[in-house]
Design an enzyme around this catalytic site. Structure first.
Site, mmCIF file in Angstrom:
data_model
loop_
_atom_site.group_PDB
_atom_site.id
_atom_site.type_symbol
_atom_site.label_atom_id
_atom_site.label_comp_id
_atom_site.label_asym_id
_atom_site.label_seq_id
_atom_site.Cartn_x
_atom_site.Cartn_y
_atom_site.Cartn_z
ATOM 1 N N SER A 120 -23.160 -22.936 35.343
ATOM 2 C CA SER A 120 -24.098 -24.010 35.629
ATOM 3 C C SER A 120 -23.907 -24.552 37.032
ATOM 4 O O SER A 120 -24.682 -25.396 37.474
ATOM 5 C CB SER A 120 -23.977 -25.129 34.594
ATOM 6 O OG SER A 120 -22.641 -25.386 34.307
ATOM 7 N N HIS A 141 -28.937 -18.963 33.294
ATOM 8 C CA HIS A 141 -28.400 -20.272 32.926
ATOM 9 C C HIS A 141 -29.143 -20.804 31.713
ATOM 10 O O HIS A 141 -30.283 -21.264 31.821
ATOM 11 C CB HIS A 141 -28.533 -21.219 34.127
ATOM 12 C CG HIS A 141 -27.994 -22.589 33.893
ATOM 13 N ND1 HIS A 141 -28.525 -23.710 34.470
ATOM 14 C CD2 HIS A 141 -26.974 -23.020 33.135
ATOM 15 C CE1 HIS A 141 -27.847 -24.774 34.072
ATOM 16 N NE2 HIS A 141 -26.899 -24.377 33.254
ATOM 17 N N GLU A 153 -32.831 -20.662 33.126
ATOM 18 C CA GLU A 153 -33.009 -20.674 34.578
ATOM 19 C C GLU A 153 -32.416 -19.356 35.097
ATOM 20 O O GLU A 153 -31.224 -19.116 34.921
ATOM 21 C CB GLU A 153 -32.177 -21.845 35.132
ATOM 22 C CG GLU A 153 -32.848 -22.711 36.123
ATOM 23 C CD GLU A 153 -31.983 -23.916 36.510
ATOM 24 O OE1 GLU A 153 -30.808 -24.046 36.104
ATOM 25 O OE2 GLU A 153 -32.494 -24.747 37.256
ATOM 26 N N ASN A 191 -30.444 -29.143 37.189
ATOM 27 C CA ASN A 191 -29.369 -30.119 37.430
ATOM 28 C C ASN A 191 -29.497 -30.785 38.797
ATOM 29 O O ASN A 191 -29.136 -31.946 38.968
ATOM 30 C CB ASN A 191 -27.996 -29.454 37.304
ATOM 31 C CG ASN A 191 -27.636 -29.239 35.843
ATOM 32 O OD1 ASN A 191 -28.160 -29.920 34.968
ATOM 33 N ND2 ASN A 191 -26.752 -28.297 35.586
HETATM 34 P P1 NAI Z 1 -16.197 -22.985 26.232
HETATM 35 O O1 NAI Z 1 -14.885 -23.415 26.751
HETATM 36 O O2 NAI Z 1 -16.745 -23.572 24.962
HETATM 37 O O3 NAI Z 1 -16.142 -21.379 26.005
HETATM 38 C C1 NAI Z 1 -15.534 -20.471 26.881
HETATM 39 C C2 NAI Z 1 -15.005 -19.326 26.033
HETATM 40 O O4 NAI Z 1 -14.583 -18.275 26.877
HETATM 41 C C3 NAI Z 1 -13.790 -19.733 25.166
HETATM 42 O O5 NAI Z 1 -14.050 -19.416 23.817
HETATM 43 C C4 NAI Z 1 -12.659 -18.890 25.760
HETATM 44 O O6 NAI Z 1 -11.721 -18.480 24.774
HETATM 45 C C5 NAI Z 1 -13.422 -17.691 26.319
HETATM 46 N N1 NAI Z 1 -12.730 -16.940 27.355
HETATM 47 C C6 NAI Z 1 -11.952 -17.387 28.366
HETATM 48 N N2 NAI Z 1 -11.549 -16.361 29.141
HETATM 49 C C7 NAI Z 1 -12.093 -15.243 28.607
HETATM 50 C C8 NAI Z 1 -12.049 -13.857 28.948
HETATM 51 N N3 NAI Z 1 -11.370 -13.430 30.014
HETATM 52 N N4 NAI Z 1 -12.719 -12.971 28.164
HETATM 53 C C9 NAI Z 1 -13.417 -13.407 27.089
HETATM 54 N N5 NAI Z 1 -13.498 -14.694 26.718
HETATM 55 C C10 NAI Z 1 -12.863 -15.597 27.473
HETATM 56 O O7 NAI Z 1 -17.230 -23.147 27.428
HETATM 57 P P2 NAI Z 1 -18.826 -23.301 27.365
HETATM 58 O O8 NAI Z 1 -19.190 -24.732 27.278
HETATM 59 O O9 NAI Z 1 -19.355 -22.346 26.364
HETATM 60 O O10 NAI Z 1 -19.218 -22.833 28.850
HETATM 61 C C11 NAI Z 1 -19.219 -21.487 29.231
HETATM 62 C C12 NAI Z 1 -20.020 -21.328 30.512
HETATM 63 O O11 NAI Z 1 -21.348 -21.824 30.309
HETATM 64 C C13 NAI Z 1 -19.471 -22.116 31.707
HETATM 65 O O12 NAI Z 1 -19.702 -21.369 32.864
HETATM 66 C C14 NAI Z 1 -20.308 -23.379 31.703
HETATM 67 O O13 NAI Z 1 -20.397 -23.988 32.967
HETATM 68 C C15 NAI Z 1 -21.657 -22.811 31.298
HETATM 69 N N6 NAI Z 1 -22.591 -23.769 30.724
HETATM 70 C C16 NAI Z 1 -22.155 -24.718 29.840
HETATM 71 C C17 NAI Z 1 -23.053 -25.618 29.278
HETATM 72 C C18 NAI Z 1 -22.602 -26.639 28.286
HETATM 73 O O14 NAI Z 1 -23.398 -27.528 27.941
HETATM 74 N N7 NAI Z 1 -21.370 -26.566 27.782
HETATM 75 C C19 NAI Z 1 -24.495 -25.592 29.638
HETATM 76 C C20 NAI Z 1 -24.848 -24.504 30.509
HETATM 77 C C21 NAI Z 1 -23.919 -23.652 31.045
#
Ligand code: NAI
Length: 283
Positions: A120, A141, A153, A191
């Site tokens: 994001s 995104h 996006e 954003n």
């Molecule tokens: P999260 O922390 O819930 O999930 C990340 C996951 O990636 C975890 O389950 C972790 O175990 C896993 N992980 C870490 N390293 C890894 C690897 N090397 N291989 C495989 N899995 C791995 O994070 P979330 O909120 O799902 O965010 C993920 C991405 O999405 C980020 O880039 C964030 O900026 C983006 N994003 C988040 C939003 C939100 O509202 N939370 C909205 C839009 C985008």
């Protein structure tokens, strides 16, 4: 173009099964795409499966979730997705982690495969720079919760080709989303425009205005479906602060300076809905 695209990607690798990765896998699987969802541990994958089940019960209580789950292979081994022509990365928002995943994907996937990031705030150009296929690296995104929010996006980096952009745009439509294309600058489109509004609402609170009055003002006076402070509480006060800081740094522009009240709230643990307290009380 659209008819051709309906069969564009039949098997997609989703890396990272957290909030967003599980949501993305859910939406793809619901639309008949075969998904390999990869996370680091079986425990994380079980949590991802529970999230999908819960969301499905909420949105479609009358239908079974099993047909959707049948389209998802939950795996701790990224090599299980080696034949995919599209990978969507949703690992934590840290450039080192993202770049390590992009390197791995670049080595693993067929040469024609597209590598997409759900970032994001981070630079698509910086992710593409560690691959041998920078023109095939792009942002996709999604917004949270992915099965509910209609927009994707598409972020076109400096290296991203027209062909790659068009393919993921068509894929976004294939999975039932509305799509916009944005340039690869901090905040992209949504954003970039939204976050300064939320920041300004926080300044109004700091100056002594009542949160409910501000929210009602924007809802009734600008036709917003939800007030900026309620929205901030839902997104997470910490998430807003982080996004503001990356805009502030990314553009080196004082117009994005985070409201000091947001900093204090985060320091105090007032993170919004998820902590039980933000601009409103949820206990
Ligand atoms: P999260 O922390 O819930 O999930 C990340 C996951 O990636 C975890 O389950 C972790 O175990 C896993 N992980 C870490 N390293 C890894 C690897 N090397 N291989 C495989 N899995 C791995 O994070 P979330 O909120 O799902 O965010 C993920 C991405 O999405 C980020 O880039 C964030 O900026 C983006 N994003 C988040 C939003 C939100 O509202 N939370 C909205 C839009 C985008």
């Amino acid at each position: 173009m659209q008819q051709q695209s309906s069969k564009l990607f039949e098997h997609v690798l989703v890396v990272g099964g957290g909030l967003m990765g599980a949501g993305i896998a859910h939406v793809l699987a619901e639309r008949g795409v075969h998904v390999t969802l990869v996370d680091q541990t079986a425990q994380m994958l079980e949590r991802a499966q529970r999230q999908i089940e819960k969301m499905h019960r909420r949105l479609h209580p009358e239908t079974e979730v099993q047909p959707i789950l049948n389209n998802i292979v939950f795996s701790t081994n990224i090599e299980d997705g080696r034949d995919c022509l599209l990978a969507i990365e949703a690992v934590p928002e840290k450039m080192e982690i993202k770049q390590a995943v992009f390197k791995q994907l670049d080595e693993l996937l067929p040469q024609e495969a597209i590598l997409a990031s759900n970032t994001s705030s981070l630079s698509i150009a910086a992710m593409s720079s560690v691959t041998t296929r920078p023109s095939q690296v792009v942002g996709m995104h999604f917004f949270s919760p992915v099965p509910v929010m209609r927009l994707v996006e598409i972020v076109r980096g400096i290296n991203t080709s027209e062909e790659t952009t068009e393919k993921v745009r068509a894929f976004g439509k294939q999975i039932g989303k509305e799509v916009i294309v944005a340039k690869d600058f901090p905040g992209f489109t949504v954003n970039r425009a939204l976050v300064p509004l939320l920041n300004e609402a926080a300044f109004l609170v700091m100056e002594g205005n009542d949160p409910e009055e501000i929210d009602r003002g924007l809802m009734l006076g600008a036709n917003h479906p939800i007030g900026p402070l309620k929205l901030t509480d839902s997104l997470g006060v910490d998430v807003l602060l982080f996004t503001l800081e990356s805009l502030y740094e990314g553009f080196n522009d004082s117009k994005y300076r985070p409201c000091p009240l947001l900093k204090r709230m985060v320091e105090a643990g007032h993170l919004g809905k998820k902590s039980g307290k933000g601009f409103y009380n949820y206990s």
